[in-house]
Design a protein around this motif. Structure first.
Motif, PDB file in Angstrom:
ATOM      1  N   MET A   1       1.269   8.727   2.316  1.00  0.00           N
ATOM      2  CA  MET A   1       2.015   9.836   1.616  1.00  0.00           C
ATOM      3  C   MET A   1       1.456  10.109   0.274  1.00  0.00           C
ATOM      4  O   MET A   1       2.169  10.916  -0.368  1.00  0.00           O
ATOM      5  CB  MET A   1       3.369   9.836   1.924  1.00  0.00           C
ATOM      6  CG  MET A   1       3.976   9.723   3.239  1.00  0.00           C
ATOM      7  SD  MET A   1       5.705   9.251   2.847  1.00  0.00           S
ATOM      8  CE  MET A   1       6.014   9.307   4.728  1.00  0.00           C
ATOM      9  N   ALA A   2       0.525   9.379  -0.209  1.00  0.00           N
ATOM     10  CA  ALA A   2       0.415   9.297  -1.585  1.00  0.00           C
ATOM     11  C   ALA A   2      -0.644  10.855  -1.854  1.00  0.00           C
ATOM     12  O   ALA A   2      -1.883  10.568  -1.804  1.00  0.00           O
ATOM     13  CB  ALA A   2      -0.656   8.239  -2.031  1.00  0.00           C
ATOM     14  N   ALA A   3       0.073  11.565  -2.473  1.00  0.00           N
ATOM     15  CA  ALA A   3      -0.462  13.041  -2.222  1.00  0.00           C
ATOM     16  C   ALA A   3      -1.862  13.162  -3.207  1.00  0.00           C
ATOM     17  O   ALA A   3      -2.868  13.788  -3.107  1.00  0.00           O
ATOM     18  CB  ALA A   3       0.406  14.185  -2.998  1.00  0.00           C
ATOM     19  N   GLU A   4      -1.546  12.479  -4.394  1.00  0.00           N
ATOM     20  CA  GLU A   4      -2.859  12.807  -5.412  1.00  0.00           C
ATOM     21  C   GLU A   4      -4.084  11.800  -4.989  1.00  0.00           C
ATOM     22  O   GLU A   4      -5.110  12.205  -4.971  1.00  0.00           O
ATOM     23  CB  GLU A   4      -2.319  11.995  -6.719  1.00  0.00           C
ATOM     24  CG  GLU A   4      -3.333  11.894  -7.817  1.00  0.00           C
ATOM     25  CD  GLU A   4      -2.885  11.325  -9.220  1.00  0.00           C
ATOM     26  OE1 GLU A   4      -3.738  10.846 -10.014  1.00  0.00           O
ATOM     27  OE2 GLU A   4      -1.556  11.448  -9.446  1.00  0.00           O
ATOM     28  N   TYR A   5      -3.771  10.648  -4.270  1.00  0.00           N
ATOM     29  CA  TYR A   5      -4.796   9.798  -3.865  1.00  0.00           C
ATOM     30  C   TYR A   5      -5.690  10.728  -2.521  1.00  0.00           C
ATOM     31  O   TYR A   5      -6.901  10.625  -2.529  1.00  0.00           O
ATOM     32  CB  TYR A   5      -4.245   8.599  -3.237  1.00  0.00           C
ATOM     33  CG  TYR A   5      -5.144   7.754  -2.832  1.00  0.00           C
ATOM     34  CD1 TYR A   5      -6.034   6.752  -3.813  1.00  0.00           C
ATOM     35  CD2 TYR A   5      -5.657   7.380  -1.479  1.00  0.00           C
ATOM     36  CE1 TYR A   5      -6.984   5.709  -3.158  1.00  0.00           C
ATOM     37  CE2 TYR A   5      -6.364   6.371  -0.825  1.00  0.00           C
ATOM     38  CZ  TYR A   5      -7.009   5.563  -1.865  1.00  0.00           C
ATOM     39  OH  TYR A   5      -8.046   4.907  -1.398  1.00  0.00           O
ATOM     40  N   ILE A   6      -4.804  11.185  -1.585  1.00  0.00           N
ATOM     41  CA  ILE A   6      -5.351  11.879  -0.672  1.00  0.00           C
ATOM     42  C   ILE A   6      -6.112  13.115  -1.205  1.00  0.00           C
ATOM     43  O   ILE A   6      -7.363  13.233  -0.702  1.00  0.00           O
ATOM     44  CB  ILE A   6      -4.150  12.272   0.347  1.00  0.00           C
ATOM     45  CG1 ILE A   6      -3.310  11.118   0.815  1.00  0.00           C
ATOM     46  CG2 ILE A   6      -4.774  13.094   1.480  1.00  0.00           C
ATOM     47  CD1 ILE A   6      -1.947  11.395   1.647  1.00  0.00           C
ATOM     48  N   HIS A   7      -5.808  13.846  -2.068  1.00  0.00           N
ATOM     49  CA  HIS A   7      -6.249  14.926  -2.471  1.00  0.00           C
ATOM     50  C   HIS A   7      -7.697  14.462  -3.065  1.00  0.00           C
ATOM     51  O   HIS A   7      -8.727  15.278  -2.934  1.00  0.00           O
ATOM     52  CB  HIS A   7      -5.501  15.653  -3.652  1.00  0.00           C
ATOM     53  CG  HIS A   7      -6.180  16.977  -4.108  1.00  0.00           C
ATOM     54  ND1 HIS A   7      -6.171  18.046  -3.660  1.00  0.00           N
ATOM     55  CD2 HIS A   7      -6.584  17.108  -5.524  1.00  0.00           C
ATOM     56  CE1 HIS A   7      -6.891  18.804  -4.511  1.00  0.00           C
ATOM     57  NE2 HIS A   7      -7.037  18.163  -5.680  1.00  0.00           N
ATOM     58  N   ASP A   8      -7.669  13.451  -4.085  1.00  0.00           N
ATOM     59  CA  ASP A   8      -8.779  12.986  -4.562  1.00  0.00           C
ATOM     60  C   ASP A   8      -9.925  12.217  -3.818  1.00  0.00           C
ATOM     61  O   ASP A   8     -11.055  12.262  -3.935  1.00  0.00           O
ATOM     62  CB  ASP A   8      -8.475  11.989  -5.719  1.00  0.00           C
ATOM     63  CG  ASP A   8      -7.789  12.898  -6.765  1.00  0.00           C
ATOM     64  OD1 ASP A   8      -7.912  14.199  -6.843  1.00  0.00           O
ATOM     65  OD2 ASP A   8      -7.008  12.217  -7.648  1.00  0.00           O
TER      66      ASP A   8
ATOM     67  N   THR B   1       1.104  -1.124   0.055  1.00  0.00           N
ATOM     68  CA  THR B   1      -0.106   0.065   0.144  1.00  0.00           C
ATOM     69  C   THR B   1       0.849   1.300   0.034  1.00  0.00           C
ATOM     70  O   THR B   1       0.275   2.178   0.169  1.00  0.00           O
ATOM     71  CB  THR B   1      -1.002   0.057   1.004  1.00  0.00           C
ATOM     72  OG1 THR B   1       0.011   0.078   2.310  1.00  0.00           O
ATOM     73  CG2 THR B   1      -1.944  -1.233   1.179  1.00  0.00           C
ATOM     74  N   HIS B   2       2.077   1.238  -0.195  1.00  0.00           N
ATOM     75  CA  HIS B   2       2.919   2.103  -0.221  1.00  0.00           C
ATOM     76  C   HIS B   2       2.794   3.167  -1.504  1.00  0.00           C
ATOM     77  O   HIS B   2       2.327   3.023  -2.514  1.00  0.00           O
ATOM     78  CB  HIS B   2       4.596   1.807  -0.356  1.00  0.00           C
ATOM     79  CG  HIS B   2       5.522   2.765   0.187  1.00  0.00           C
ATOM     80  ND1 HIS B   2       5.803   3.735  -0.530  1.00  0.00           N
ATOM     81  CD2 HIS B   2       6.184   2.824   1.355  1.00  0.00           C
ATOM     82  CE1 HIS B   2       6.708   4.514   0.191  1.00  0.00           C
ATOM     83  NE2 HIS B   2       6.871   4.007   1.294  1.00  0.00           N
ATOM     84  N   HIS B   3       3.037   4.575  -1.056  1.00  0.00           N
ATOM     85  CA  HIS B   3       2.730   5.555  -1.969  1.00  0.00           C
ATOM     86  C   HIS B   3       3.835   5.491  -3.051  1.00  0.00           C
ATOM     87  O   HIS B   3       4.510   4.756  -3.297  1.00  0.00           O
ATOM     88  CB  HIS B   3       2.885   6.987  -1.322  1.00  0.00           C
ATOM     89  CG  HIS B   3       4.184   7.463  -1.252  1.00  0.00           C
ATOM     90  ND1 HIS B   3       4.852   8.378  -2.078  1.00  0.00           N
ATOM     91  CD2 HIS B   3       5.170   7.245  -0.170  1.00  0.00           C
ATOM     92  CE1 HIS B   3       6.025   8.633  -1.543  1.00  0.00           C
ATOM     93  NE2 HIS B   3       6.159   7.849  -0.498  1.00  0.00           N
TER      94      HIS B   3
END
Length: 321
Positions: A226-233, A169-171
């Motif tokens: 830490m997955a920025a795109e995933y978190i944002h969406d 599940t790592h970013h």
């Protein structure tokens, strides 16, 4: 997770972990499922593992440079140091290389007997398979290796502590083994769901073993994604992301399980309490035993205040750690 259980998604990517948390003990910051507050010195993998073993943050200038140091917090007495004194056999299994970020130093210098990592596992099994990603072995393969090692440990007359670290599940996008189902539009959601499936298979296997009922099992996250795109969406900006925990077969029951405020540093004394050990004052390092009704640091003081205090220079910490 889905909103019904304290998450934010319409569909639950963690059905097995959700069920395990409901059936067992899972400390939460809300009246639903939640977890530990990410904190200075605990928000990346080696730092979180340090916090959970020592009850202290990892204060370094560069996040993953502990492989450059000769000693890993020699002044700290860790959870694993204590269990070593109690006669436990202790082993760690990771799919990556043990030298990364000083993982080998943290565990081998603090009571662990051996580490099975990418290099040792590949050599031990003369491995030629394809369950390998950027970091090393996929979790699917790692769980299979783990079953064999746990069976071996269970045959010893000594108590054992086996720890493993999953990484699929790592970013930024997670990793998908050949068995990963393509259910969601986001690859990371598929990886999360697949890790949950792996864990379900592993738990079903564990339940069939004769040592299962007499074994304390702790499932923890290390840090928030830490997955920025995933978190944002995926997440609303005000959603309070926390670090997962579940305790199975604890020797004690919590005085208060929900609506607690705590950090990963609190897991150190909490794991010892789950094993049946009594802790004077219910505190070790900066951690508090969550099974007790003693206030954690972030319950006693404002979390932002504690975070700022931890960021300050400490000559005591620098001298001893």
């Amino acid at each position: 997770m889905d909103t019904e259980n304290g998450g934010i998604k319409d569909v639950n990517c963690l059905p097995e972990l959700t069920q395990l948390a409901k059936e067992n003990i899972s400390f939460s910051n809300t009246d639903k499922l939640g977890g530990a507050l990410p904190f200075t010195g605990t928000t990346w993998t080696i730092a979180s593992m340090t916090a959970q073993l020592t009850g202290l943050p990892l204060k370094v200038d560069v996040a993953n440079d502990m492989d450059q140091q000769d000693a890993f917090m020699p002044g700290a007495k860790t959870l694993s140091d204590f269990l070593h004194e109690q006669g436990y056999i202790q082993e760690l299994m990771i799919g990556s290389q043990k030298e990364f970020a000083g993982t080998d130093k943290l565990f081998l210098q603090h009571g662990y007997d051996r580490i099975y990592d990418y290099d040792t596992l590949k050599k031990m099994y003369s491995y030629q398979g394809k369950n390998i990603n950027k970091w090393g072995f996929n979790d699917y393969q790692l769980f299979e290796f783990a079953k064999e090692k746990i069976l071996s440990l269970s045959k010893s007359s000594k108590p054992f502590d086996f720890e493993m670290l999953t990484v699929d599940t790592h970013h930024p996008y997670g990793y998908q083994s050949k068995n990963c189902k393509n259910i969601f539009k986001e690859s990371l959601s598929n990886s999360i769901y697949h890790t949950d499936e792996n864990l379900k298979d592993f738990m079903e296997w564990l339940k069939k073993q004769d040592f299962y009922e007499n074994t304390v099992i702790v499932i923890q996250g290390d840090h928030t994604s830490m997955a920025a795109e995933y978190i944002h969406d995926t997440y609303a900006s005000n959603y309070d992301r926390r670090v997962w925990n579940t305790f199975i077969h604890s020797r004690v029951k919590p005085k208060k399980e929900k609506n607690r405020d705590f950090t990963t540093m609190d897991f150190y004394p909490t794991i010892l309490a789950a094993l049946g050990y009594k802790i004077k004052g219910d505190k070790l390092g900066l951690g508090t035993n969550l099974f007790s009704d003693t206030s954690t640091l972030t319950e006693k003081f404002d979390a932002d205040f504690v975070d700022q205090e931890i960021k300050r220079n400490s000559t005591f910490y620098r001298r001893l750690m």
